[in-house]
Design a protein around this motif. Sequence first.
Motif, PDB file in Angstrom:
ATOM      1  N   PHE A  12     -47.605  12.960 -50.169  1.00 50.45           N
ATOM      2  CA  PHE A  12     -48.560  13.207 -49.084  1.00 50.45           C
ATOM      3  C   PHE A  12     -48.493  12.043 -48.121  1.00 50.45           C
ATOM      4  O   PHE A  12     -48.684  10.902 -48.512  1.00 50.45           O
ATOM      5  CB  PHE A  12     -49.980  13.362 -49.631  1.00 50.45           C
ATOM      6  CG  PHE A  12     -50.172  14.657 -50.353  1.00 50.45           C
ATOM      7  CD1 PHE A  12     -50.501  15.808 -49.659  1.00 50.45           C
ATOM      8  CD2 PHE A  12     -49.995  14.734 -51.722  1.00 50.45           C
ATOM      9  CE1 PHE A  12     -50.650  17.012 -50.315  1.00 50.45           C
ATOM     10  CE2 PHE A  12     -50.138  15.942 -52.386  1.00 50.45           C
ATOM     11  CZ  PHE A  12     -50.471  17.085 -51.681  1.00 50.45           C
ATOM     12  N   THR A  14     -50.136  10.209 -45.357  1.00 54.83           N
ATOM     13  CA  THR A  14     -51.447  10.089 -44.727  1.00 54.83           C
ATOM     14  C   THR A  14     -51.474   8.822 -43.878  1.00 54.83           C
ATOM     15  O   THR A  14     -50.523   8.042 -43.876  1.00 54.83           O
ATOM     16  CB  THR A  14     -52.569  10.000 -45.775  1.00 54.83           C
ATOM     17  OG1 THR A  14     -52.441   8.760 -46.462  1.00 54.83           O
ATOM     18  CG2 THR A  14     -52.477  11.133 -46.789  1.00 54.83           C
ATOM     19  N   ALA A  21     -47.590  11.970 -55.225  1.00 55.13           N
ATOM     20  CA  ALA A  21     -48.432  12.773 -56.111  1.00 55.13           C
ATOM     21  C   ALA A  21     -47.639  13.391 -57.257  1.00 55.13           C
ATOM     22  O   ALA A  21     -48.146  13.529 -58.362  1.00 55.13           O
ATOM     23  CB  ALA A  21     -49.131  13.865 -55.309  1.00 55.13           C
ATOM     24  N   GLU A  40     -55.482  13.544 -66.607  1.00 55.18           N
ATOM     25  CA  GLU A  40     -56.678  13.119 -65.883  1.00 55.18           C
ATOM     26  C   GLU A  40     -56.663  13.597 -64.437  1.00 55.18           C
ATOM     27  O   GLU A  40     -55.620  13.980 -63.904  1.00 55.18           O
ATOM     28  CB  GLU A  40     -56.759  11.586 -65.886  1.00 55.18           C
ATOM     29  CG  GLU A  40     -57.275  10.998 -67.169  1.00 55.18           C
ATOM     30  CD  GLU A  40     -56.958   9.518 -67.243  1.00 55.18           C
ATOM     31  OE1 GLU A  40     -57.901   8.716 -67.302  1.00 55.18           O
ATOM     32  OE2 GLU A  40     -55.774   9.164 -67.234  1.00 55.18           O
ATOM     33  N   SER A  41     -57.794  13.486 -63.818  1.00 54.75           N
ATOM     34  CA  SER A  41     -57.945  13.822 -62.414  1.00 54.75           C
ATOM     35  C   SER A  41     -56.940  13.026 -61.571  1.00 54.75           C
ATOM     36  O   SER A  41     -56.780  11.823 -61.778  1.00 54.75           O
ATOM     37  CB  SER A  41     -59.374  13.479 -62.001  1.00 54.75           C
ATOM     38  OG  SER A  41     -59.614  13.988 -60.729  1.00 54.75           O
ATOM     39  N   GLY A  42     -56.258  13.712 -60.666  1.00 54.90           N
ATOM     40  CA  GLY A  42     -55.318  13.023 -59.781  1.00 54.90           C
ATOM     41  C   GLY A  42     -53.914  12.908 -60.341  1.00 54.90           C
ATOM     42  O   GLY A  42     -53.043  12.302 -59.714  1.00 54.90           O
ATOM     43  N   SER A  43     -53.644  13.497 -61.514  1.00 57.25           N
ATOM     44  CA  SER A  43     -52.320  13.338 -62.125  1.00 57.25           C
ATOM     45  C   SER A  43     -51.280  14.285 -61.536  1.00 57.25           C
ATOM     46  O   SER A  43     -50.108  14.213 -61.905  1.00 57.25           O
ATOM     47  CB  SER A  43     -52.406  13.503 -63.643  1.00 57.25           C
ATOM     48  OG  SER A  43     -52.975  14.738 -63.988  1.00 57.25           O
ATOM     49  N   GLY A  44     -51.694  15.192 -60.648  1.00 57.06           N
ATOM     50  CA  GLY A  44     -50.719  16.048 -59.964  1.00 57.06           C
ATOM     51  C   GLY A  44     -50.627  17.459 -60.521  1.00 57.06           C
ATOM     52  O   GLY A  44     -49.701  18.202 -60.177  1.00 57.06           O
ATOM     53  N   LYS A  45     -51.581  17.851 -61.335  1.00 56.16           N
ATOM     54  CA  LYS A  45     -51.550  19.184 -61.948  1.00 56.16           C
ATOM     55  C   LYS A  45     -51.650  20.284 -60.888  1.00 56.16           C
ATOM     56  O   LYS A  45     -50.863  21.221 -60.872  1.00 56.16           O
ATOM     57  CB  LYS A  45     -52.710  19.333 -62.959  1.00 56.16           C
ATOM     58  CG  LYS A  45     -52.753  18.245 -64.017  1.00 56.16           C
ATOM     59  CD  LYS A  45     -53.902  18.436 -64.997  1.00 56.16           C
ATOM     60  CE  LYS A  45     -55.308  18.367 -64.413  1.00 56.16           C
ATOM     61  NZ  LYS A  45     -55.670  17.032 -63.884  1.00 56.16           N
ATOM     62  N   SER A  46     -52.642  20.155 -60.017  1.00 52.55           N
ATOM     63  CA  SER A  46     -52.842  21.193 -59.001  1.00 52.55           C
ATOM     64  C   SER A  46     -51.750  21.172 -57.947  1.00 52.55           C
ATOM     65  O   SER A  46     -51.283  22.228 -57.506  1.00 52.55           O
ATOM     66  CB  SER A  46     -54.200  21.018 -58.319  1.00 52.55           C
ATOM     67  OG  SER A  46     -55.236  21.188 -59.245  1.00 52.55           O
ATOM     68  N   VAL A  47     -51.333  19.987 -57.550  1.00 54.66           N
ATOM     69  CA  VAL A  47     -50.293  19.893 -56.518  1.00 54.66           C
ATOM     70  C   VAL A  47     -49.001  20.551 -57.007  1.00 54.66           C
ATOM     71  O   VAL A  47     -48.354  21.307 -56.267  1.00 54.66           O
ATOM     72  CB  VAL A  47     -50.056  18.423 -56.103  1.00 54.66           C
ATOM     73  CG1 VAL A  47     -48.795  18.278 -55.267  1.00 54.66           C
ATOM     74  CG2 VAL A  47     -51.261  17.895 -55.335  1.00 54.66           C
ATOM     75  N   PRO A  60     -50.273  17.544 -44.784  1.00 58.24           N
ATOM     76  CA  PRO A  60     -49.639  16.251 -45.098  1.00 58.24           C
ATOM     77  C   PRO A  60     -48.654  16.288 -46.275  1.00 58.24           C
ATOM     78  O   PRO A  60     -47.887  15.353 -46.448  1.00 58.24           O
ATOM     79  CB  PRO A  60     -50.831  15.362 -45.463  1.00 58.24           C
ATOM     80  CG  PRO A  60     -51.837  16.309 -46.048  1.00 58.24           C
ATOM     81  CD  PRO A  60     -51.679  17.574 -45.258  1.00 58.24           C
ATOM     82  N   GLU A 179     -57.974  25.446 -63.847  1.00 58.75           N
ATOM     83  CA  GLU A 179     -59.339  25.239 -64.340  1.00 58.75           C
ATOM     84  C   GLU A 179     -60.218  26.466 -64.098  1.00 58.75           C
ATOM     85  O   GLU A 179     -61.259  26.364 -63.443  1.00 58.75           O
ATOM     86  CB  GLU A 179     -59.953  24.006 -63.689  1.00 58.75           C
ATOM     87  CG  GLU A 179     -59.019  22.819 -63.842  1.00 58.75           C
ATOM     88  CD  GLU A 179     -59.743  21.504 -63.758  1.00 58.75           C
ATOM     89  OE1 GLU A 179     -60.907  21.458 -64.157  1.00 58.75           O
ATOM     90  OE2 GLU A 179     -59.125  20.537 -63.296  1.00 58.75           O
ATOM     91  N   LEU A 277     -51.779   6.154 -56.331  1.00 59.37           N
ATOM     92  CA  LEU A 277     -50.504   6.851 -56.123  1.00 59.37           C
ATOM     93  C   LEU A 277     -49.716   6.297 -54.939  1.00 59.37           C
ATOM     94  O   LEU A 277     -48.574   6.668 -54.712  1.00 59.37           O
ATOM     95  CB  LEU A 277     -50.749   8.353 -55.964  1.00 59.37           C
ATOM     96  CG  LEU A 277     -51.346   9.032 -57.199  1.00 59.37           C
ATOM     97  CD1 LEU A 277     -51.718  10.471 -56.900  1.00 59.37           C
ATOM     98  CD2 LEU A 277     -50.390   8.962 -58.380  1.00 59.37           C
TER      99      LEU A 277
HETATM  100  N1  LIG Z   1     -54.338  17.581 -49.183  1.00 57.71           N
HETATM  101  C1  LIG Z   1     -54.038  16.363 -49.647  1.00 57.71           C
HETATM  102  N2  LIG Z   1     -53.911  15.313 -48.824  1.00 57.71           N
HETATM  103  C2  LIG Z   1     -53.587  14.070 -49.281  1.00 57.71           C
HETATM  104  N3  LIG Z   1     -53.382  13.788 -50.576  1.00 57.71           N
HETATM  105  C3  LIG Z   1     -53.498  14.778 -51.453  1.00 57.71           C
HETATM  106  C4  LIG Z   1     -53.836  16.117 -51.057  1.00 57.71           C
HETATM  107  N4  LIG Z   1     -53.879  16.894 -52.158  1.00 57.71           N
HETATM  108  C5  LIG Z   1     -53.584  16.085 -53.198  1.00 57.71           C
HETATM  109  N5  LIG Z   1     -53.352  14.814 -52.790  1.00 57.71           N
HETATM  110  C6  LIG Z   1     -52.966  13.671 -53.634  1.00 57.71           C
HETATM  111  O1  LIG Z   1     -52.339  14.151 -54.794  1.00 57.71           O
HETATM  112  C7  LIG Z   1     -52.953  13.619 -55.963  1.00 57.71           C
HETATM  113  C8  LIG Z   1     -52.879  14.628 -57.073  1.00 57.71           C
HETATM  114  O2  LIG Z   1     -53.774  15.672 -56.791  1.00 57.71           O
HETATM  115  P1  LIG Z   1     -53.988  16.937 -57.719  1.00 57.71           P
HETATM  116  O3  LIG Z   1     -54.959  17.782 -56.995  1.00 57.71           O
HETATM  117  O4  LIG Z   1     -52.697  17.550 -58.099  1.00 57.71           O
HETATM  118  O5  LIG Z   1     -54.651  16.311 -59.025  1.00 57.71           O
HETATM  119  P2  LIG Z   1     -55.120  17.079 -60.348  1.00 57.71           P
HETATM  120  O6  LIG Z   1     -54.273  16.584 -61.468  1.00 57.71           O
HETATM  121  O7  LIG Z   1     -55.129  18.539 -60.096  1.00 57.71           O
HETATM  122  O8  LIG Z   1     -56.600  16.501 -60.537  1.00 57.71           O
HETATM  123  P3  LIG Z   1     -57.987  17.251 -60.912  1.00 57.71           P
HETATM  124  O9  LIG Z   1     -58.017  17.239 -62.412  1.00 57.71           O
HETATM  125  O10 LIG Z   1     -59.012  16.367 -60.319  1.00 57.71           O
HETATM  126  O11 LIG Z   1     -57.959  18.623 -60.325  1.00 57.71           O
HETATM  127  C9  LIG Z   1     -54.356  13.258 -55.509  1.00 57.71           C
HETATM  128  O12 LIG Z   1     -54.861  12.188 -56.247  1.00 57.71           O
HETATM  129  C10 LIG Z   1     -54.137  12.846 -54.060  1.00 57.71           C
HETATM  130  O13 LIG Z   1     -53.743  11.493 -53.998  1.00 57.71           O
END
Ligand SMILES: Nc1ncnc2c1ncn2[C@@H]1O[C@H](COP(=O)(O)OP(=O)(O)OP(=O)(O)O)[C@@H](O)[C@H]1O
Length: 324
Positions: A12, A14, A21, A40-47, A60, A179, A277
């Motif tokens: 990303f 920014t 990520a 954990e939160s922010g580990s990149g699962k959703s991305v 971005p 989730e 990150l």
């Molecule tokens: N739209 C965005 N713009 C900028 N950075 C982003 C964006 N989406 C995600 N990120 C970055 O990617 C990282 C990973 O995000 P992601 O949503 O994959 O985490 P996650 O593992 O799904 O966490 P959670 O358990 O909180 O859902 C975030 O910490 C953030 O730094």
Amino acid sequence: MLLEVRDLHVEFRTRDGVAKAVNGVNYGVDAGETLAVLGESGSGKSVTAQAVMGILDMPPGKITGGEILFQGKDLLKLKEEERRKVRGAEMAMIFQDALSSLNPVLSVGDQLGEMFTVHRGMSRKDARTKAIELMDRVRIPAAKERVRQFPHQFSGGMRQRIMIAMALALEPALIIADEPTTALDVTVQAQVMDLLAELQRELRMGLILITHDLGVVADVADRIAVMYAGRIVEQAPVHDIYKAPAHPYTKGLLESIPRLDQKGQELYAIKGLPPNLMNIPPGCAFNPRCPMAQDVCRTDVPPLHEVDDQRVSACHFWRECLNG
Ligand SMILES: Nc1ncnc2c1ncn2[C@@H]1O[C@H](COP(=O)(O)OP(=O)(O)OP(=O)(O)O)[C@@H](O)[C@H]1O
Ligand SMILES: [Mg+2]
């Protein structure tokens, strides 16, 4: 493999800098199989999931490397129009928050029906019949009457069932559930999860289940992929992981589950915080928090070691971890 993600990289860009990520994710899921993704939160699962679905926020976000093979085709090489077809009919995603994913001004029946009028060219009348069938299938009581209602007229659990129905409408080969029950009451969570697992088995779909709930994982997953700082640190069949983790991070996660048989004991939580990150530590990203870290962990990124033919671990000391 139905889906195979190979060495995927997502950044990303920014104003504050580049957030790395996803840093070389490898995972896969077969037809009829459930892969749980933990971390954990922010580990990149959703991305990672968004990249697979083709719904990543770009910019971005930017996919800077890797392949996403779906039924043998690299999705990253498809034109947007072909991609859209895959997304509509072959794979579907279920999100945490149904209220913001469903259209508030369309009745539930119209939204479900649209799947069939738009994608299958059905008449409105036939689509309505299909919508009612789907609502029955996800066990919404009095489907015939409720098909006319709007999303806000349903409880949270019922709305989540409607999302599942939408995802299942075209019988996709792959479902990604990010989730799906987190926003629900505990008792309702279990019901919705059971339903999803049952339909997944019945329809032999591949399911990627992103969750924080290790109890759910033990019940429904075949394999687990554990993510840390945008990488898979361990991937293995569920039973193997619960028996003996091959990565200290997985071990920490497992030890964070409250256990009924150990009342009063303090909950182990992994000390420290996930890395920034924009500035991931050299070597193993987990090293500042790892109770087993040695010098090599602070300098060399561990490769994914093959623990056995079903299992990988990105730890220099996976043997010690398994035996410890
Ligand atoms: N739209 C965005 N713009 C900028 N950075 C982003 C964006 N989406 C995600 N990120 C970055 O990617 C990282 C990973 O995000 P992601 O949503 O994959 O985490 P996650 O593992 O799904 O966490 P959670 O358990 O909180 O859902 C975030 O910490 C953030 O730094
Ligand atoms: Mg997420």
